[in-house]
Design a protein around this motif. Structure first.
Motif, PDB file in Angstrom:
ATOM      1  N   ARG A  98       0.860  -1.176   0.000  1.00 35.95           N
ATOM      2  CA  ARG A  98       0.000   0.000   0.000  1.00 35.95           C
ATOM      3  C   ARG A  98       0.901   1.232   0.000  1.00 35.95           C
ATOM      4  N   ASN A  99       0.349   2.370  -0.350  1.00 35.50           N
ATOM      5  CA  ASN A  99       1.188   3.522  -0.640  1.00 35.50           C
ATOM      6  C   ASN A  99       1.555   4.354   0.582  1.00 35.50           C
ATOM      7  N   SER A 100       1.167   3.940   1.757  1.00 38.89           N
ATOM      8  CA  SER A 100       1.559   4.677   2.943  1.00 38.89           C
ATOM      9  C   SER A 100       1.768   3.716   4.097  1.00 38.89           C
ATOM     10  N   TYR A 101       2.747   4.043   4.934  1.00 38.64           N
ATOM     11  CA  TYR A 101       3.025   3.308   6.148  1.00 38.64           C
ATOM     12  C   TYR A 101       3.111   1.801   5.919  1.00 38.64           C
ATOM     13  N   ALA A 102       3.949   1.412   4.974  1.00 38.51           N
ATOM     14  CA  ALA A 102       4.194  -0.001   4.720  1.00 38.51           C
ATOM     15  C   ALA A 102       5.673  -0.187   4.405  1.00 38.51           C
ATOM     16  N   PHE A 103       6.206  -1.316   4.804  1.00 39.87           N
ATOM     17  CA  PHE A 103       7.602  -1.599   4.515  1.00 39.87           C
ATOM     18  C   PHE A 103       7.750  -2.074   3.074  1.00 39.87           C
ATOM     19  N   ALA A 104       8.940  -1.900   2.547  1.00 39.67           N
ATOM     20  CA  ALA A 104       9.179  -2.192   1.131  1.00 39.67           C
ATOM     21  C   ALA A 104       9.201  -3.688   0.854  1.00 39.67           C
ATOM     22  N   LEU A 105       8.537  -4.080  -0.233  1.00 36.62           N
ATOM     23  CA  LEU A 105       8.798  -5.394  -0.813  1.00 36.62           C
ATOM     24  C   LEU A 105      10.150  -5.342  -1.511  1.00 36.62           C
ATOM     25  N   VAL A 106      10.353  -4.269  -2.269  1.00 34.81           N
ATOM     26  CA  VAL A 106      11.636  -3.963  -2.899  1.00 34.81           C
ATOM     27  C   VAL A 106      11.775  -2.453  -2.936  1.00 34.81           C
ATOM     28  N   SER A 107      12.932  -1.940  -2.594  1.00 38.19           N
ATOM     29  CA  SER A 107      13.212  -0.520  -2.771  1.00 38.19           C
ATOM     30  C   SER A 107      14.564  -0.376  -3.456  1.00 38.19           C
ATOM     31  N   VAL A 108      14.725   0.731  -4.173  1.00 38.60           N
ATOM     32  CA  VAL A 108      15.962   0.979  -4.906  1.00 38.60           C
ATOM     33  C   VAL A 108      16.367   2.435  -4.747  1.00 38.60           C
ATOM     34  N   ALA A 109      17.621   2.658  -4.385  1.00 39.68           N
ATOM     35  CA  ALA A 109      18.207   3.993  -4.373  1.00 39.68           C
ATOM     36  C   ALA A 109      19.252   4.048  -5.481  1.00 39.68           C
ATOM     37  N   SER A 110      19.100   4.997  -6.399  1.00 45.47           N
ATOM     38  CA  SER A 110      20.032   5.129  -7.520  1.00 45.47           C
ATOM     39  C   SER A 110      20.598   6.536  -7.578  1.00 45.47           C
TER      40      SER A 110
END
Length: 339
Positions: free
Chosen positions: A235-247
């Protein structure tokens, strides 16, 4: 929750003195993770040493090498909205603002963010085995419902993931963590701060028992022109990432001079593969090259039934995020993605 003593420390040294003087002493600032752990009886403290009154390095300091020093005692919100961070390290600002909720960011501190523990379902359930909670008891997640669990750097002892958003950006920026303890001060490269589970999953990082994080150093290069942080979640708020990417990309026209790519939601620590970043150096910034880099980053990834989808999801997220970094304006609300 068990009874405990509560002490306020006015300086870093006073906090360290209190920690070494007692048994089972823990530092507390925002308490957004520690209090939860205490409520669930997952950790206990005989004494809490409150460090909110500590004033050393409370403000952001510009260093002689062109970088910035962040206070470990400043809140996530103070850091994300600081004009210097927004202008010179927008990747970090975006990552922080993608995490938790506004209320939590107003309380959580930078140092606490680095030290937070996993949000694994089984870690929080005292009725099932968990090697992070009780070493040697087993890992219920491996054969259980493991949709949010790790696909990289796992071991037979643990497949939990590290939940921070802020730390993924700090990994990409190659930050330095400064700590102080009874033996003095030392600096830890960010890549060496957190640990993979191996056969000691109960150890999340390489900080000593009585050491305290005092500050975080950001190098001069902040990738302020070409950057992106992408967080994929249920969901788009207050949820931990399934996958996140910093580039972060340093470009000469459409040619990559330097690339930094860090993943979250996939491992026990922020995940970087320098081989993939080296591959991109000197190559055109396009989907084909980003896809090849993504394949290198996910090499060796292993799914556990419910989370196998993360492998392809992570690859696509890397490509999408790197393309977004070519034009950070695509990250604004309502903008259309580049891929």
């Amino acid at each position: 929750m068990n009874n405990f003593s509560y002490i306020k420390a006015a300086s870093v040294q006073a906090a360290i003195d209190q920690s070494t003087a007692g048994f089972n002493v823990k530092y507390i600032a925002g308490g957004t993770n520690l209090i939860d752990l205490m409520k669930y009886n997952l950790t206990r403290a005989d004494t809490l040493v409150d460090v909110n009154r500590v004033q050393e390095n409370k403000d952001i300091i510009e260093m002689e090498n062109g970088g910035l020093r962040l206070s470990a005692f400043a809140t996530n919100a103070q850091t994300a909205y600081n004009p210097l961070i927004e202008r010179r390290y927008p990747l970090l600002s975006r990552a922080i603002l993608a995490g938790a909720s506004a209320q939590i960011r107003n309380m959580a501190t930078n140092g606490g963010n680095l030290l937070q523990r996993t949000r694994c379902y089984y870690f929080y359930d005292a009725n099932v085995p968990c090697n992070k909670r009780e070493p040697g008891s087993g890992c219920a997640a491996i054969a259980g419902y493991n949709r949010i669990m790790a696909i990289l750097g796992t071991s037979e002892s643990c497949i939990a993931v590290f939940p921070s958003d802020m730390c993924i950006a700090l990994a990409a920026l190659e930050a330095i963590v400064n700590v102080e303890g009874p033996e003095g001060s030392r600096s830890i490269p960010f890549a060496d701060f957190h640990r993979l589970p191996g056969d000691t999953p109960h150890l999340d990082n390489n900080i000593g028992q009585d050491e305290i994080i005092t500050s975080i150093d950001l190098p001069a290069k902040g990738f302020s022109k070409n950057y992106s942080y992408l967080k994929l979640r249920d969901r788009n708020s207050y949820a931990f990432a399934l996958v996140s990417v910093a580039s972060g990309l340093d470009l000469d026209g459409d040619v990559i001079r330097e690339a930094r790519i860090a993943l979250g939601g996939v491992a026990h620590k922020p995940w970087r593969v320098e081989e993939a970043e080296d591959f991109l150096r000197g190559k055109p910034a396009n989907q084909s090259n980003f896809r090849q880099a993504a394949e290198m980053i996910l090499k060796g990834a292993t799914g556990y039934r419910h989370n196998e989808f993360k492998i392809e999801l992570a690859k696509r997220a890397i490509v999408r995020n790197c393309m977004m970094a070519l034009n950070p304006a695509t990250q604004l609300p309502g903008a259309q993605p580049s891929v």
